[in-house]
Motif scaffolding. Structure first.
Motif: not given
Length: 217
Positions: A14-16, A46-48, A53-55, A61-68
């Protein structure tokens, strides 16, 4: 865990897809400001990204570099006045005029002329010979013309910036350049009787600021 992997894969897809739609909307807008399709595609991307990132955080327990943060498109449209069919209903009755002056010291006339002539040669067709730059004023004008036309084009070592000033005013009518001679140094900048000065910003050279900072320590 298998279901988690599948959900993550779907979220990433969905992000892609949202990124592709956003790029297509940006291309179609061709630089239009406040294009509604670009805004909607931006919100979707943004929402995708936020959901993925939340999932990812929940699963590993990992995050993406996207601070949204998640965006409510309807709420944002109401807050910022965007959205399809929304028209401006409060045009400003005056014209905003920005007048700027910055002075320079010329440490070396020959060095300034050399850099201006180099700039002129770059803008001259290969089969033509560029004319020499005659004088300091012509050198400064050449740097402005060969650059982007702003004072940033004069940020070169061959010019030492001195104090400057920026004044923002509300004026009744925009400037009519045809009403002034090309060699009139005052007319286009002369405030009218009904102009209202909003504010003035004094500019000081960075060198002086750095020296004051050093002395403070």
């Amino acid at each position: 865990m298998t279901d988690q992997h599948g959900e993550l894969d779907a979220a990433l897809e969905r992000v892609i897809d949202a990124a592709r739609h956003h790029l297509a909307a940006v291309r179609a807008a061709q630089g239009r400001v406040d294009d509604d399709d670009v805004w909607q595609a931006y919100v979707a991307l943004n929402n995708a990204s936020y959901a993925y990132d939340e999932q990812l955080l929940d699963a590993f327990g990992e995050v993406t570099p996207w601070d949204v943060e998640s965006i409510d498109a309807d709420e944002a449209d109401q807050r910022f006045g965007g959205g399809e069919g929304v028209e401006a209903t409060d045009p400003h009755p005056r014209v905003i005029s920005v007048r700027q002056r910055r002075d320079y010291r010329v440490p070396s006339v020959s060095a300034l002329i050399r850099v201006a002539e180099a700039a002129r040669r770059e803008g001259t067709p290969a089969d033509e010979e560029s004319a020499p730059v005659e004088g300091v004023g012509e050198a400064v004008l050449e740097l402005l013309q060969s650059g982007d036309g702003s004072l940033g084009a004069l940020d070169v070592p061959e010019l030492e910036p001195l104090d400057g000033v920026v004044m923002v005013s509300e004026v009744g009518t925009p400037v009519d350049l045809e009403a002034f001679d090309d060699d009139d140094p005052v007319g286009p900048f002369q405030p009218a009787a009904d102009d209202r000065l909003v504010g003035r910003l004094d500019e000081h050279p960075f060198m002086e600021l750095d020296e004051e900072h050093d002395h403070a320590h």
